[in-house]
Design a protein around this motif. Structure first.
Motif, mmCIF file in Angstrom:
data_model
loop_
_atom_site.group_PDB
_atom_site.id
_atom_site.type_symbol
_atom_site.label_atom_id
_atom_site.label_comp_id
_atom_site.label_asym_id
_atom_site.label_seq_id
_atom_site.Cartn_x
_atom_site.Cartn_y
_atom_site.Cartn_z
ATOM 1 N N THR A 170 64.763 -22.985 62.181
ATOM 2 C CA THR A 170 64.922 -21.944 63.202
ATOM 3 C C THR A 170 65.985 -22.281 64.236
ATOM 4 O O THR A 170 66.477 -21.393 64.923
ATOM 5 C CB THR A 170 63.588 -21.700 63.932
ATOM 6 N N GLY A 171 66.360 -23.526 64.347
ATOM 7 C CA GLY A 171 67.360 -23.918 65.345
ATOM 8 C C GLY A 171 68.659 -24.417 64.725
ATOM 9 O O GLY A 171 69.376 -25.210 65.343
ATOM 10 N N ALA A 172 68.973 -23.957 63.534
ATOM 11 C CA ALA A 172 70.202 -24.409 62.860
ATOM 12 C C ALA A 172 71.436 -23.906 63.601
ATOM 13 O O ALA A 172 71.369 -22.951 64.377
ATOM 14 C CB ALA A 172 70.213 -23.908 61.413
ATOM 15 N N THR A 185 52.831 -15.693 63.920
ATOM 16 C CA THR A 185 52.390 -16.910 64.607
ATOM 17 C C THR A 185 53.407 -18.020 64.346
ATOM 18 O O THR A 185 54.316 -17.863 63.540
ATOM 19 C CB THR A 185 51.006 -17.394 64.082
ATOM 20 N N LYS A 186 53.201 -19.151 64.995
ATOM 21 C CA LYS A 186 54.107 -20.279 64.769
ATOM 22 C C LYS A 186 53.942 -20.888 63.385
ATOM 23 O O LYS A 186 54.758 -21.698 62.962
ATOM 24 C CB LYS A 186 53.907 -21.343 65.842
ATOM 25 N N ASP A 187 52.896 -20.505 62.675
ATOM 26 C CA ASP A 187 52.649 -21.030 61.339
ATOM 27 C C ASP A 187 53.220 -20.157 60.222
ATOM 28 O O ASP A 187 53.215 -20.562 59.060
ATOM 29 C CB ASP A 187 51.143 -21.204 61.119
ATOM 30 N N VAL A 188 53.690 -18.958 60.567
ATOM 31 C CA VAL A 188 54.230 -18.042 59.564
ATOM 32 C C VAL A 188 55.724 -17.870 59.817
ATOM 33 O O VAL A 188 56.133 -17.464 60.907
ATOM 34 C CB VAL A 188 53.516 -16.663 59.624
ATOM 35 N N SER A 215 67.959 -19.916 59.653
ATOM 36 C CA SER A 215 67.664 -19.799 58.230
ATOM 37 C C SER A 215 66.255 -19.263 58.029
ATOM 38 O O SER A 215 65.911 -18.789 56.956
ATOM 39 C CB SER A 215 67.855 -21.134 57.508
ATOM 40 N N ASP A 216 65.446 -19.340 59.084
ATOM 41 C CA ASP A 216 64.130 -18.695 59.102
ATOM 42 C C ASP A 216 63.723 -18.492 60.560
ATOM 43 O O ASP A 216 64.272 -19.127 61.463
ATOM 44 C CB ASP A 216 63.074 -19.504 58.340
ATOM 45 N N ILE A 217 62.803 -17.560 60.784
ATOM 46 C CA ILE A 217 62.289 -17.301 62.131
ATOM 47 C C ILE A 217 60.777 -17.142 62.047
ATOM 48 O O ILE A 217 60.219 -16.889 60.976
ATOM 49 C CB ILE A 217 62.916 -16.046 62.784
#
Length: 174
Positions: free
Chosen positions: A130-132, A63-66, A57-59
């Motif tokens: 990100t892991g859905a 960076t890991k914050d965006v 649903s998002d990636i």
């Protein structure tokens, strides 16, 4: 006084004639599913399988914050020219393995030969993360049926666009 009596009588008649018919069955949470409802007891079918489909649903972006939000589509396609498949469960899980949505409640869907259905996780629905993933339990009367389960993710942001595909994996054949 007479006019008040006639007004009350007219009102009572109107309320009696406004009784709405009750639906034959309760509506599902997704009215589109009603056209696929099946009365078949899928536990009597010869072949059963559970499929895992990764969904994003998002990636992460830069960076890991965006994060970059995505619209995700689950596509279920019956590839058989002759056999029907039956879908018992479509469950959506988040990154932590927690059930987010159970799409079928006391319902079995019937997909005729060459028929497809889709479910969309909208771009602003980031509950899955990100892991859905989806877990789908399905059945058929033939081991030769090979439906396709895919996740299609897409989004745009200004001039940037992204799209990709994930494939379902069988995790429990019976």
């Amino acid at each position: 006084m007479k006019s008040l009596f006639y007004l009350l009588l007219l009102t009572a008649c109107l309320f009696q004639s406004c009784e709405l018919p009750k639906p034959a069955q309760p509506p599902t949470s997704d009215p589109i599913l009603d056209q696929y409802n099946s009365t078949t007891n899928s536990s009597d079918l010869l072949y059963r399988d559970t499929v895992y489909i990764p969904i994003y649903s998002d990636i992460y972006s830069e960076t890991k914050d965006v994060k970059f939000n995505l619209t995700a589509t689950l596509s279920i396609r019956n590839t058989s020219l002759v056999d029907t498949i039956y879908i018992d469960d479509i469950d959506y899980y988040d990154t932590n393995g927690q059930l987010v949505r159970h799409y079928l409640v006391d319902q079995t869907l019937e997909l005729s030969p060459m028929q497809s259905i889709e479910y969309v996780i909208e771009e602003d629905d980031t509950e899955g993360g990100t892991g859905a993933n989806f877990i789908i339990n399905w059945a058929a009367n033939s081991r030769h049926v090979t439906p396709i389960f895919q996740g299609v993710m897409i989004s745009t942001n200004g001039q940037q666009g992204i799209s990709f595909l994930t494939e379902g994996v069988s995790i429990c054949k019976k």
